[in-house]
Design an enzyme around this catalytic site. Sequence first.
Site, PDB file in Angstrom:
ATOM      1  N   ASP A 189      41.533  39.444  33.118  1.00  0.00           N
ATOM      2  CA  ASP A 189      42.156  39.454  34.437  1.00  0.00           C
ATOM      3  C   ASP A 189      43.575  38.894  34.339  1.00  0.00           C
ATOM      4  OD1 ASP A 189      42.767  39.398  37.106  1.00  0.00           O
ATOM      5  OD2 ASP A 189      41.115  38.079  37.695  1.00  0.00           O
ATOM      6  N   HIS A 191      45.364  38.826  36.970  1.00  0.00           N
ATOM      7  CA  HIS A 191      45.393  38.148  38.275  1.00  0.00           C
ATOM      8  C   HIS A 191      46.624  38.471  39.109  1.00  0.00           C
ATOM      9  CE1 HIS A 191      44.586  34.577  41.008  1.00  0.00           C
ATOM     10  NE2 HIS A 191      43.391  35.121  40.849  1.00  0.00           N
ATOM     11  N   GLU A 215      42.437  43.815  34.444  1.00  0.00           N
ATOM     12  CA  GLU A 215      42.428  43.687  35.901  1.00  0.00           C
ATOM     13  C   GLU A 215      43.767  43.180  36.430  1.00  0.00           C
ATOM     14  OE1 GLU A 215      40.005  41.033  39.254  1.00  0.00           O
ATOM     15  OE2 GLU A 215      39.070  41.481  37.326  1.00  0.00           O
ATOM     16  N   GLU A 241      40.910  43.999  44.560  1.00  0.00           N
ATOM     17  CA  GLU A 241      40.473  42.839  45.327  1.00  0.00           C
ATOM     18  C   GLU A 241      41.405  42.546  46.510  1.00  0.00           C
ATOM     19  OE1 GLU A 241      41.784  38.804  43.247  1.00  0.00           O
ATOM     20  OE2 GLU A 241      41.064  40.250  41.766  1.00  0.00           O
ATOM     21  N   HIS A 291      34.592  43.138  43.292  1.00  0.00           N
ATOM     22  CA  HIS A 291      35.168  41.798  43.125  1.00  0.00           C
ATOM     23  C   HIS A 291      34.309  40.802  43.899  1.00  0.00           C
ATOM     24  CE1 HIS A 291      38.156  38.647  44.448  1.00  0.00           C
ATOM     25  NE2 HIS A 291      38.426  38.689  43.164  1.00  0.00           N
TER      26      HIS A 291
END
Length: 378
Positions: A189, A191, A215, A241, A291
């Site tokens: 991730d 982020h 991700e 997400e 998510h």
Amino acid sequence: MAGQIKGNGEVKITKLETFLVKPRWIFLKIHTDVGVVGLGEPLLEGRALTIQTAIKEIEPYLVGKDPRNIVHHWQAIYRHAFYRGGPILTSALSGIDHALWDIKGKLLNVPVWELLGGPTRDRVRIYGRASNAEQMKQRKAEGYTVIKTGVAKEHPADFVENPKFVKHAIDNFASLRDAGGDDMDIAIDFHGSIPPQTSKLLIKEMEPYQPYFIEEPCQAQNLDVLAEIARSTHIPIATGERVYTKWGFREVLEKGAASIIQPDLCHAGGITEGRIIAGMAEAYYVPIAPHNPMGPISLAVGLHLAASVPNFLVQEQVSLGEGYLKNPFQLQKDGTVLIPRGPGLGIELDEDQLADKIGHDWRNPESYNALDGSVVDW
């Protein structure tokens, strides 16, 4: 009553009740006049009081209405808001949607996935987390076959990073691959906190280690940039997400900005919208990996969606419900959890264990560049 679809029998919503739950969650109870209570998780991290207020604002619409008219209520709550969409409205709506499905399943004495045409599977693959090789070995011993990690870094990423930064991140990922072996699926991730210029450097160096997916290699606000990154690598790119409703995911899919989508069922519109999003994704040969760094109600919701759609990949989780549910979910030896079999969402809160977890004041981290004090993503 005007604006209300008639159903069989009389069931009415009497009140909506929310409470903050440690570490940073919100649980919702929708009460009815027949004693059936629905559970939902209308979370928006760092904005708990805002979501509680949004729920109170929606409550007058729902009280006195039949909870079984789920799609009708979804449309009314969403479309009667002149300013549509966004994380506040859709997070409040998501939790309400969870609870309405829970009520309907309980009234009919069937699991929610049964109402959605399922099951498409009898178990759901879930993933754990590991930041280093030792944690990877622990997760593998516990039975996980999928792990997600983050980018190892000693400081927030700059727009364009140097070889030392890149090497540190790649060496850590390589150590996870070595500890997990070739049969472990390892997602990473970014982020949305790694600038796209540096993301491209990292992705190129990670390719030999074959991440399961990458991700949020950049924020999803500019999907053209995300699509450019997706085209530049053979590694699957995942996002979602911070994307809300079918309208947000339409553009992700049309632009090829991701080959795995991650709708958050606490933010994107709940079960009702999640199933539509999954159907849209199927037309693009894109699987869903919901998510969920949230609570056990959210996990239950994800399991029901996974059990009712064909294009499910893997489910995120941080809590199987220990200390929150009377019967927590159990990790199986094959890295899965079994789909819930009880009516509705198939879960029951453990009120005794919850008593010391009520209330929190969780806030989003505030991160800054150490050199000049400028704001950076966390």
